[in-house]
Design a protein around this motif. Structure first.
Motif, PDB file in Angstrom:
ATOM      1  N   GLY A 110      34.134  43.178 -75.981  1.00  0.00           N
ATOM      2  CA  GLY A 110      34.456  41.768 -75.803  1.00  0.00           C
ATOM      3  C   GLY A 110      35.885  41.563 -75.334  1.00  0.00           C
ATOM      4  N   ALA A 111      36.814  42.341 -75.866  1.00  0.00           N
ATOM      5  CA  ALA A 111      38.220  42.227 -75.471  1.00  0.00           C
ATOM      6  C   ALA A 111      38.410  42.609 -74.007  1.00  0.00           C
ATOM      7  CB  ALA A 111      39.079  43.107 -76.366  1.00  0.00           C
ATOM      8  N   LEU A 112      37.751  43.673 -73.565  1.00  0.00           N
ATOM      9  CA  LEU A 112      37.847  44.082 -72.163  1.00  0.00           C
ATOM     10  C   LEU A 112      37.204  43.053 -71.245  1.00  0.00           C
ATOM     11  CD1 LEU A 112      37.037  47.892 -72.544  1.00  0.00           C
ATOM     12  CD2 LEU A 112      39.272  46.854 -72.108  1.00  0.00           C
ATOM     13  N   TYR A 113      36.089  42.492 -71.688  1.00  0.00           N
ATOM     14  CA  TYR A 113      35.406  41.457 -70.906  1.00  0.00           C
ATOM     15  C   TYR A 113      36.313  40.243 -70.720  1.00  0.00           C
ATOM     16  CZ  TYR A 113      31.784  38.006 -69.701  1.00  0.00           C
ATOM     17  OH  TYR A 113      31.040  37.026 -69.080  1.00  0.00           O
ATOM     18  N   ALA A 114      36.922  39.780 -71.808  1.00  0.00           N
ATOM     19  CA  ALA A 114      37.817  38.620 -71.727  1.00  0.00           C
ATOM     20  C   ALA A 114      39.055  38.939 -70.902  1.00  0.00           C
ATOM     21  CB  ALA A 114      38.211  38.182 -73.134  1.00  0.00           C
ATOM     22  N   THR A 115      39.550  40.162 -70.983  1.00  0.00           N
ATOM     23  CA  THR A 115      40.710  40.561 -70.195  1.00  0.00           C
ATOM     24  C   THR A 115      40.386  40.538 -68.714  1.00  0.00           C
ATOM     25  OG1 THR A 115      41.445  41.998 -71.997  1.00  0.00           O
ATOM     26  CG2 THR A 115      42.406  42.379 -69.814  1.00  0.00           C
ATOM     27  N   PHE A 116      39.210  41.039 -68.351  1.00  0.00           N
ATOM     28  CA  PHE A 116      38.827  41.129 -66.938  1.00  0.00           C
ATOM     29  C   PHE A 116      38.761  39.744 -66.299  1.00  0.00           C
ATOM     30  CE2 PHE A 116      35.401  41.544 -63.659  1.00  0.00           C
ATOM     31  CZ  PHE A 116      36.130  42.312 -62.770  1.00  0.00           C
ATOM     32  N   TYR A 117      38.180  38.781 -67.020  1.00  0.00           N
ATOM     33  CA  TYR A 117      38.065  37.430 -66.482  1.00  0.00           C
ATOM     34  C   TYR A 117      39.291  36.578 -66.794  1.00  0.00           C
ATOM     35  CZ  TYR A 117      33.129  38.085 -65.330  1.00  0.00           C
ATOM     36  OH  TYR A 117      31.948  38.510 -64.786  1.00  0.00           O
ATOM     37  N   ALA A 118      40.135  37.040 -67.727  1.00  0.00           N
ATOM     38  CA  ALA A 118      41.264  36.232 -68.222  1.00  0.00           C
ATOM     39  C   ALA A 118      40.774  34.885 -68.720  1.00  0.00           C
ATOM     40  CB  ALA A 118      42.333  36.049 -67.134  1.00  0.00           C
ATOM     41  N   PHE A 119      39.587  34.890 -69.293  1.00  0.00           N
ATOM     42  CA  PHE A 119      38.957  33.644 -69.742  1.00  0.00           C
ATOM     43  C   PHE A 119      37.754  34.009 -70.612  1.00  0.00           C
ATOM     44  CE2 PHE A 119      35.471  30.580 -69.001  1.00  0.00           C
ATOM     45  CZ  PHE A 119      36.054  29.437 -69.530  1.00  0.00           C
ATOM     46  N   ILE A 120      37.507  33.193 -71.622  1.00  0.00           N
ATOM     47  CA  ILE A 120      36.290  33.337 -72.415  1.00  0.00           C
ATOM     48  C   ILE A 120      35.910  31.965 -72.943  1.00  0.00           C
ATOM     49  CG2 ILE A 120      37.446  33.815 -74.628  1.00  0.00           C
ATOM     50  CD1 ILE A 120      35.202  35.884 -75.160  1.00  0.00           C
ATOM     51  N   SER A 121      34.621  31.718 -73.032  1.00  0.00           N
ATOM     52  CA  SER A 121      34.127  30.427 -73.489  1.00  0.00           C
ATOM     53  C   SER A 121      32.856  30.637 -74.304  1.00  0.00           C
ATOM     54  CB  SER A 121      33.831  29.513 -72.291  1.00  0.00           C
ATOM     55  OG  SER A 121      32.615  29.896 -71.651  1.00  0.00           O
ATOM     56  N   PRO A 122      32.340  29.597 -74.959  1.00  0.00           N
ATOM     57  CA  PRO A 122      31.088  29.739 -75.720  1.00  0.00           C
ATOM     58  C   PRO A 122      29.915  30.215 -74.872  1.00  0.00           C
ATOM     59  CG  PRO A 122      32.207  27.727 -76.368  1.00  0.00           C
ATOM     60  CD  PRO A 122      32.966  28.283 -75.198  1.00  0.00           C
ATOM     61  N   GLN A 123      29.955  29.986 -73.561  1.00  0.00           N
ATOM     62  CA  GLN A 123      28.878  30.454 -72.687  1.00  0.00           C
ATOM     63  C   GLN A 123      28.808  31.971 -72.636  1.00  0.00           C
ATOM     64  OE1 GLN A 123      27.307  27.251 -72.511  1.00  0.00           O
ATOM     65  NE2 GLN A 123      26.523  28.398 -70.769  1.00  0.00           N
ATOM     66  N   ASP A 124      29.891  32.627 -72.994  1.00  0.00           N
ATOM     67  CA  ASP A 124      29.920  34.090 -72.969  1.00  0.00           C
ATOM     68  C   ASP A 124      29.383  34.718 -74.249  1.00  0.00           C
ATOM     69  OD1 ASP A 124      31.177  34.302 -70.383  1.00  0.00           O
ATOM     70  OD2 ASP A 124      33.038  33.644 -71.342  1.00  0.00           O
ATOM     71  N   VAL A 125      29.098  33.908 -75.266  1.00  0.00           N
ATOM     72  CA  VAL A 125      28.611  34.447 -76.538  1.00  0.00           C
ATOM     73  C   VAL A 125      27.273  33.798 -76.920  1.00  0.00           C
ATOM     74  CG1 VAL A 125      30.857  35.147 -77.411  1.00  0.00           C
ATOM     75  CG2 VAL A 125      30.094  32.813 -77.801  1.00  0.00           C
ATOM     76  N   LEU A 126      26.472  33.490 -75.915  1.00  0.00           N
ATOM     77  CA  LEU A 126      25.149  32.942 -76.166  1.00  0.00           C
ATOM     78  C   LEU A 126      24.204  34.049 -76.634  1.00  0.00           C
ATOM     79  CD1 LEU A 126      24.762  30.523 -73.108  1.00  0.00           C
ATOM     80  CD2 LEU A 126      25.255  29.911 -75.489  1.00  0.00           C
TER      81      LEU A 126
END
Length: 317
Positions: A211-227
């Motif tokens: 999850g940390a690498l995913y958020a780093t790659f996009y430089a963004f995370i939202s509730p849509q990413d944890v559905l």
């Protein structure tokens, strides 16, 4: 040609991040027999914590501590591990379907928390304002994405080698003994609950890393990413690849992510306009069909768990 290379780098990066997550789930289910239905909770905890700790100051929500990326990443892993420890203390004694329901409830609660807690996690707008590591040193675009892919691959290889060493040692044999016959393991003086909790925390930390690498790659995370669909995607990757086999887990991640992206492209390219409106729903149905079909055709996966004969002559899995 540049466009194709850029897409392949993007595809390999996301597939490698998901492969790390599948390795974490494989430790839970494949090696320990823990039915974790809350994958996205620990995945999201790692991503959200990393962006909160390493992000730039934001007036709308908590965070903006601006910690160096290494510390922010480590903080994300710690938060994911603490969440797993708390959840494990309450649920680890549950078995199979009960554990799946309980952990799935944790995932739904986490998604609702980050969606509605505006001051904590940015609410439905998510978290922004994160400076990608080494962005001032490496040119943006393809060069940066290729460098980040190398970093993700290094993390994937390190995770794979660490888990291989873990499961081939005494701790791994203990996990499989508890998975196969808990009563016998308890009769030998072992503590199944403590061992399961340890495995649950380790696997969840790996999910937090993804999850940390995913958020780093996009430089963004939202509730849509944890559905919840992400949980089913990761489970499909493990089922197709083969539970109990780390190489199969990685192969399953690349295969299912490839099928997911290919199906999205095919539907958008060839399906009628009225059908394209339901592309996401159709892909969800396809994931379900893959899981059911694989369980019926080859429940052990494409790369089954391998039997290993130890030096003592005893057969070990």
């Amino acid at each position: 040609m540049i466009g194709l290379v850029s897409y392949l780098v993007f595809f390999a990066t996301i597939a490698s991040i998901l492969a790390i997550a599948v390795l974490g789930l494989n430790l839970h289910w494949g090696n320990t027999g823990l039915f974790n239905g809350g994958v996205v909770a620990f995945f999201g905890a790692g991503g959200y914590a990393t962006l909160i700790l390493g992000g730039t100051p934001q007036a709308a929500h908590l965070g903006g501590f601006g910690l160096p990326y290494g510390l922010a990443l480590l903080g994300g892993l710690v938060i994911a591990g603490l969440l797993a420890w708390l959840v494990g203390l309450l649920t680890i004694r549950l078995r199979h379907d009960y554990l799946a329901i309980a952990t799935f409830g944790v995932a739904v609660a986490f998604e609702n928390l980050v969606r509605n807690a505006q001051r904590l996690a940015g609410g439905a707008s998510g978290l922004r304002g994160f400076e990608r590591p080494l962005a001032d040193t490496i040119p943006p675009g393809l060069a940066y994405n290729a460098a980040f892919l190398a970093f993700v691959l290094a993390a994937l290889i390190a995770t794979y080698l660490g888990l291989e060493r873990l499961i081939r040692g005494p701790f791994g044999r203990l996990l499989r003994a508890i998975r196969e016959d808990e009563t016998a393991a308890r009769a030998l003086g072992k503590s199944p609950d403590r061992i399961r909790l340890t495995a649950f925390v380790i696997g969840s930390v790996i999910l937090g890393l993804a999850g940390a690498l995913y958020a780093t790659f996009y430089a963004f995370i939202s509730p849509q990413d944890v559905l919840p669909i992400l949980t089913f995607q990761i489970w499909a990757m493990l089922i197709v690849g083969g539970a109990g086999n780390n190489r199969g887990a990685i192969a399953g991640a690349f295969l299912i992510w490839g099928a997911w992206t290919a199906s999205g492209w095919a539907l958008s390219r060839f399906a009628p306009i009225e059908v394209q409106l339901y592309t996401g729903s159709i892909q969800f149905v396809l994931i379900g069909c893959v899981i059911v079909g694989m369980l019926l055709w080859r429940p052990q996966g494409l790369f089954p768990e391998r039997l290993v004969v130890s030096q003592s002559g005893q057969t070990d899995r």
